[in-house]
Design a protein around this motif. Structure first.
Motif, PDB file in Angstrom:
ATOM      1  N   GLY A  26       0.917  -0.995   0.187  1.00  0.00           N
ATOM      2  CA  GLY A  26       0.006  -0.054   0.085  1.00  0.00           C
ATOM      3  C   GLY A  26       0.858   1.358  -0.074  1.00  0.00           C
ATOM      4  O   GLY A  26       2.066   1.254  -0.157  1.00  0.00           O
ATOM      5  N   TYR A  27       0.159   2.329   0.357  1.00  0.00           N
ATOM      6  CA  TYR A  27       0.754   3.820   0.452  1.00  0.00           C
ATOM      7  C   TYR A  27       1.040   4.149   1.853  1.00  0.00           C
ATOM      8  O   TYR A  27       0.184   4.010   2.695  1.00  0.00           O
ATOM      9  CB  TYR A  27      -0.220   4.405  -0.605  1.00  0.00           C
ATOM     10  N   LEU A  92      -2.807  -4.887  -0.341  1.00  0.00           N
ATOM     11  CA  LEU A  92      -3.300  -4.265   1.055  1.00  0.00           C
ATOM     12  C   LEU A  92      -3.436  -2.726   0.835  1.00  0.00           C
ATOM     13  O   LEU A  92      -2.380  -2.079   0.122  1.00  0.00           O
ATOM     14  CB  LEU A  92      -2.122  -4.391   1.858  1.00  0.00           C
ATOM     15  N   SER A  93      -4.549  -2.503   0.758  1.00  0.00           N
ATOM     16  CA  SER A  93      -5.030  -0.903   1.056  1.00  0.00           C
ATOM     17  C   SER A  93      -4.885  -0.466  -0.668  1.00  0.00           C
ATOM     18  O   SER A  93      -5.608  -0.976  -1.540  1.00  0.00           O
ATOM     19  CB  SER A  93      -4.069  -0.164   1.795  1.00  0.00           C
ATOM     20  N   MET A  94      -3.933   0.468  -0.697  1.00  0.00           N
ATOM     21  CA  MET A  94      -3.742   0.707  -2.213  1.00  0.00           C
ATOM     22  C   MET A  94      -3.424  -0.320  -3.076  1.00  0.00           C
ATOM     23  O   MET A  94      -3.925  -0.427  -4.017  1.00  0.00           O
ATOM     24  CB  MET A  94      -2.857   1.855  -2.318  1.00  0.00           C
ATOM     25  N   TYR A  97      -6.515  -1.535  -4.393  1.00  0.00           N
ATOM     26  CA  TYR A  97      -7.201  -0.700  -5.522  1.00  0.00           C
ATOM     27  C   TYR A  97      -6.254  -1.137  -6.706  1.00  0.00           C
ATOM     28  O   TYR A  97      -7.102  -1.335  -7.694  1.00  0.00           O
ATOM     29  CB  TYR A  97      -6.795   0.617  -5.301  1.00  0.00           C
ATOM     30  N   ARG A 119     -10.622  -1.192   0.235  1.00  0.00           N
ATOM     31  CA  ARG A 119     -12.405  -1.213   0.000  1.00  0.00           C
ATOM     32  C   ARG A 119     -12.399  -0.879  -1.553  1.00  0.00           C
ATOM     33  O   ARG A 119     -11.370  -0.581  -2.192  1.00  0.00           O
ATOM     34  CB  ARG A 119     -12.743   0.226   0.779  1.00  0.00           C
ATOM     35  N   ARG A 131      -6.696  14.219  -0.242  1.00  0.00           N
ATOM     36  CA  ARG A 131      -5.372  13.874  -1.032  1.00  0.00           C
ATOM     37  C   ARG A 131      -4.579  15.125  -1.402  1.00  0.00           C
ATOM     38  O   ARG A 131      -3.394  15.263  -1.551  1.00  0.00           O
ATOM     39  CB  ARG A 131      -5.772  13.444  -2.450  1.00  0.00           C
ATOM     40  N   MET A 150       0.902  10.128   9.039  1.00  0.00           N
ATOM     41  CA  MET A 150       0.006   8.783   8.876  1.00  0.00           C
ATOM     42  C   MET A 150       0.470   8.001   9.973  1.00  0.00           C
ATOM     43  O   MET A 150      -0.487   7.044  10.242  1.00  0.00           O
ATOM     44  CB  MET A 150       0.510   8.275   7.400  1.00  0.00           C
ATOM     45  N   MET A 189      -4.598   7.575  -6.705  1.00  0.00           N
ATOM     46  CA  MET A 189      -5.779   7.339  -5.737  1.00  0.00           C
ATOM     47  C   MET A 189      -7.116   8.227  -5.832  1.00  0.00           C
ATOM     48  O   MET A 189      -8.001   7.518  -5.810  1.00  0.00           O
ATOM     49  CB  MET A 189      -5.295   7.147  -4.337  1.00  0.00           C
ATOM     50  N   LEU A 216      -7.945   3.241   9.346  1.00  0.00           N
ATOM     51  CA  LEU A 216      -7.828   4.376   8.086  1.00  0.00           C
ATOM     52  C   LEU A 216      -8.957   3.710   6.962  1.00  0.00           C
ATOM     53  O   LEU A 216      -9.698   4.453   6.233  1.00  0.00           O
ATOM     54  CB  LEU A 216      -6.407   4.092   7.264  1.00  0.00           C
ATOM     55  N   HIS A 242      -4.718  -1.185  10.407  1.00  0.00           N
ATOM     56  CA  HIS A 242      -4.471  -0.863   8.900  1.00  0.00           C
ATOM     57  C   HIS A 242      -3.267  -2.028   8.326  1.00  0.00           C
ATOM     58  O   HIS A 242      -3.700  -2.507   7.279  1.00  0.00           O
ATOM     59  CB  HIS A 242      -4.154   0.529   8.614  1.00  0.00           C
TER      60      HIS A 242
HETATM   61  C1  MLT Z   1      -2.825   2.917   1.876  1.00  0.00           C
HETATM   62  O1  MLT Z   1      -2.438   2.177   3.209  1.00  0.00           O
HETATM   63  O2  MLT Z   1      -2.618   2.486   0.912  1.00  0.00           O
HETATM   64  C2  MLT Z   1      -3.593   4.121   1.737  1.00  0.00           C
HETATM   65  O3  MLT Z   1      -3.830   4.493   3.024  1.00  0.00           O
HETATM   66  C3  MLT Z   1      -4.878   3.867   0.961  1.00  0.00           C
HETATM   67  C4  MLT Z   1      -5.566   5.292   0.808  1.00  0.00           C
HETATM   68  O4  MLT Z   1      -5.086   6.382   1.548  1.00  0.00           O
HETATM   69  O5  MLT Z   1      -6.827   5.186   0.332  1.00  0.00           O
END
Ligand code: MLT
Length: 263
Positions: A26-27, A92-94, A97, A119, A131, A150, A189, A216, A242
């Motif tokens: 993730g990010y 995981l997370s990003m 996506y 999500r 963002r 973060m 994102m 998060l 997270h």
């Molecule tokens: C992540 O953990 O990849 C980010 O928090 C995802 C997000 O900011 O939407």
């Protein structure tokens, strides 16, 4: 190892043998997120964990990094590594996506999906504005300012109390993300599409893993994904925030082992 894909050189770690399992971080993280999985699962699969462009030890380009672009990097990486068999994607997370984007583009390359702390929905108007705020913070204060902002949201209360070494290593991972990477991800994102319609199209085994204390991404998002994806299983992992795979690695790995057996 370092591998040229598209217009960038990616750093990749691989381990084990058998069914390919691609981990997508993730990010604003890196392949180091997956250390407990690389150590704990090499006997059951061929594990591949890249640093995405702009992250860890990989090269950077200027953004935005759309989720499609990052999925194309992952796909090209598998080609260059000679991985022909369909892969299990674990994002995981990003990374989740990106997993959705990969599935839309290359469904025939996917054997199963593991969606961790993620999500399906797109950013709300408030999320998009956040963002932009984060991008301004990054431009002014660099990756350190993003890491500072973060860090308090990444983990469960129990982890902050009991595992200071883990908290430090998460801070270092975030801090090592390049400014271009942070900005590229944020803009990517922000403009990512809604993946809710994709959930209905998924016809591969799907496992959803979510920490009970994720600050998060809400557990409600995981429950909605489970309801919209036919045959998906949801495992809620207690005392995890997270970064569920780092905070409760034994339970996370056990869930993956069970999932791989069922495939
Ligand atoms: C992540 O953990 O990849 C980010 O928090 C995802 C997000 O900011 O939407």
């Amino acid at each position: 190892m370092q591998i040229q894909v598209n217009d960038v050189v990616l750093t990749v770690e691989d381990r084990g043998a058998g069914r390919p399992l691609l981990f997508i971080h993730g990010y604003p993280l890196s392949r180091r997120l997956w250390e407990p999985q690389l150590e704990g699962l090499a006997d059951v699969a061929y594990l591949i964990a890249p640093d995405l462009r702009g992250h860890g030890d990989s090269g950077s380009t200027s953004g935005p990094y759309s989720m499609d672009l990052l999925a194309e990097d992952c796909h090209a990486l598998l080609d260059v590594m000679g991985v022909k068999e369909p892969v299990v994607l674990c994002g995981l997370s990003m990374g989740g996506y990106i997993t959705f984007a990969f599935y839309r583009k290359y469904p025939e390359r996917v054997a199963g999906l593991i969606l961790a702390a993620t999500r399906a929905g797109e950013d709300s108007p408030e999320g998009k504005a956040n963002r932009d705020k984060a991008a301004n913070l990054a431009r002014q204060g660099g990756p350190g300012a993003i890491a500072e902002s973060m860090l308090p949201k990444m983990l469960a209360p129990k982890t902050y109390n009991e595992r200071p070494e883990l908290v430090q290593s998460v801070w270092e991972m975030m801090h090592s993300t390049s400014l271009e990477g942070i900005l590229g991800d944020l803009m990517g994102m922000k403009s990512r599409p809604d993946s809710t319609p994709t959930l209905k199209q998924i016809d591969k085994h799907t496992l959803i893993l979510h920490g009970s204390d994720d600050q998060l991404i809400s557990l409600r998002d995981a429950v909605s994904m489970r309801a919209a994806t036919s045959g998906a299983q949801l495992r809620v992992i207690l005392d995890a925030g997270h970064l569920v795979n780092l905070e409760q690695p034994e339970q996370f790995n056990l869930a993956i082992r069970g999932f791989l057996k069922e495939l």
